[in-house]
Design a protein around this motif. Structure first.
Motif, PDB file in Angstrom:
ATOM      1  N   VAL A 149      -0.339  29.759   3.813  1.00 45.14           N
ATOM      2  CA  VAL A 149      -0.110  28.954   2.609  1.00 45.14           C
ATOM      3  C   VAL A 149      -0.446  27.534   3.037  1.00 45.14           C
ATOM      4  N   ALA A 150      -1.468  26.955   2.409  1.00 37.92           N
ATOM      5  CA  ALA A 150      -2.077  25.746   2.936  1.00 37.92           C
ATOM      6  C   ALA A 150      -2.052  24.575   1.960  1.00 37.92           C
ATOM      7  N   ASP A 151      -2.147  23.387   2.555  1.00 42.23           N
ATOM      8  CA  ASP A 151      -2.334  22.190   1.747  1.00 42.23           C
ATOM      9  C   ASP A 151      -3.774  22.177   1.240  1.00 42.23           C
ATOM     10  N   ALA A 208      -5.137  25.257  -6.298  1.00 41.24           N
ATOM     11  CA  ALA A 208      -5.084  23.815  -6.535  1.00 41.24           C
ATOM     12  C   ALA A 208      -5.707  23.472  -7.889  1.00 41.24           C
ATOM     13  N   VAL A 209      -4.950  22.735  -8.703  1.00 45.65           N
ATOM     14  CA  VAL A 209      -5.469  22.288  -9.997  1.00 45.65           C
ATOM     15  C   VAL A 209      -5.559  20.774 -10.080  1.00 45.65           C
ATOM     16  N   ALA A 210      -4.767  20.083  -9.283  1.00 43.20           N
ATOM     17  CA  ALA A 210      -4.768  18.622  -9.235  1.00 43.20           C
ATOM     18  C   ALA A 210      -4.038  18.210  -7.966  1.00 43.20           C
ATOM     19  N   GLU A 257      -0.526  19.557  -7.131  1.00 41.90           N
ATOM     20  CA  GLU A 257      -0.179  20.646  -8.063  1.00 41.90           C
ATOM     21  C   GLU A 257      -1.039  21.877  -7.815  1.00 41.90           C
ATOM     22  N   PRO A 258      -0.431  23.017  -7.606  1.00 39.61           N
ATOM     23  CA  PRO A 258       0.989  23.178  -7.330  1.00 39.61           C
ATOM     24  C   PRO A 258       1.305  22.763  -5.892  1.00 39.61           C
ATOM     25  N   GLY A 259       2.521  22.358  -5.694  1.00 45.39           N
ATOM     26  CA  GLY A 259       2.964  21.982  -4.356  1.00 45.39           C
ATOM     27  C   GLY A 259       3.160  23.200  -3.466  1.00 45.39           C
ATOM     28  N   THR A 284      -3.047  25.401  -1.894  1.00 44.62           N
ATOM     29  CA  THR A 284      -2.247  24.744  -2.930  1.00 44.62           C
ATOM     30  C   THR A 284      -2.829  23.359  -3.181  1.00 44.62           C
ATOM     31  N   GLY A 285      -2.206  22.618  -4.069  1.00 46.22           N
ATOM     32  CA  GLY A 285      -2.593  21.232  -4.306  1.00 46.22           C
ATOM     33  C   GLY A 285      -1.804  20.261  -3.455  1.00 46.22           C
ATOM     34  N   GLU A 286      -1.025  20.776  -2.504  1.00 43.52           N
ATOM     35  CA  GLU A 286      -0.173  19.939  -1.653  1.00 43.52           C
ATOM     36  C   GLU A 286      -1.010  18.867  -0.964  1.00 43.52           C
ATOM     37  N   ASP A 287      -0.519  17.624  -1.018  1.00 40.82           N
ATOM     38  CA  ASP A 287      -1.259  16.520  -0.404  1.00 40.82           C
ATOM     39  C   ASP A 287      -0.500  15.853   0.746  1.00 40.82           C
TER      40      ASP A 287
END
Length: 129
Positions: free
Chosen positions: A26-28, A43-45, A48-50, A112-115
């Motif tokens: 499960v990745a950024d 990832a959508v933005a 998001e999603p975190g 994911t969208g995690e930044d």
């Protein structure tokens, strides 16, 4: 449609199909994925999603015997939340470079969208018996 659990069809199939010792990452949003490794891109933005939003239902469906995190992850709040979700699952901390090498052997990487930098979790599937 399912009542609960993973609603994403590919994630549900991955959780059901992993064998003992298989890896799911499960990745950024920035983790490079080696050629040949499946990517389930959620990832959508930005943000998001975190990571936590995606990790929670995966952990509810998958028997996990071990998790690996990068030592470079320094966001204390995120570390605490990840380890809280992992509960009693054994955790190893390794370098980000070693974690990236582990992804080459993964069944899939869930992007994911995690930044938050270095916010990646390698899950090793366990067995129900």
């Amino acid at each position: 449609m399912r009542r609960s659990g993973l609603w994403h069809p590919r994630l549900a199939a991955l959780a059901a199909g992993l064998g003992h010792g298989d890896l799911l990452v499960v990745a950024d949003a920035g983790l490079p994925v080696p050629r040949g490794v499946e990517v389930v891109d959620l990832a959508v933005a930005r943000g998001e999603p975190g990571l936590l939003t995606v990790l929670r239902p995966i952990l509810a469906e998958l028997i996990v015997e071990h998790a690996t995190l990068a030592a470079e992850l320094t966001d204390r709040k995120l570390i605490d939340e990840i380890t809280a979700q992992l509960g009693d699952i054994a955790v190893t901390w390794t370098t980000h470079d070693e974690l990236k090498q582990q992804t080459a052997g993964a069944a899939a990487v869930v992007r994911t969208g995690e930044d938050t930098p270095f916010s990646n979790v390698v899950l090793r599937a366990g067995v129900a018996f």
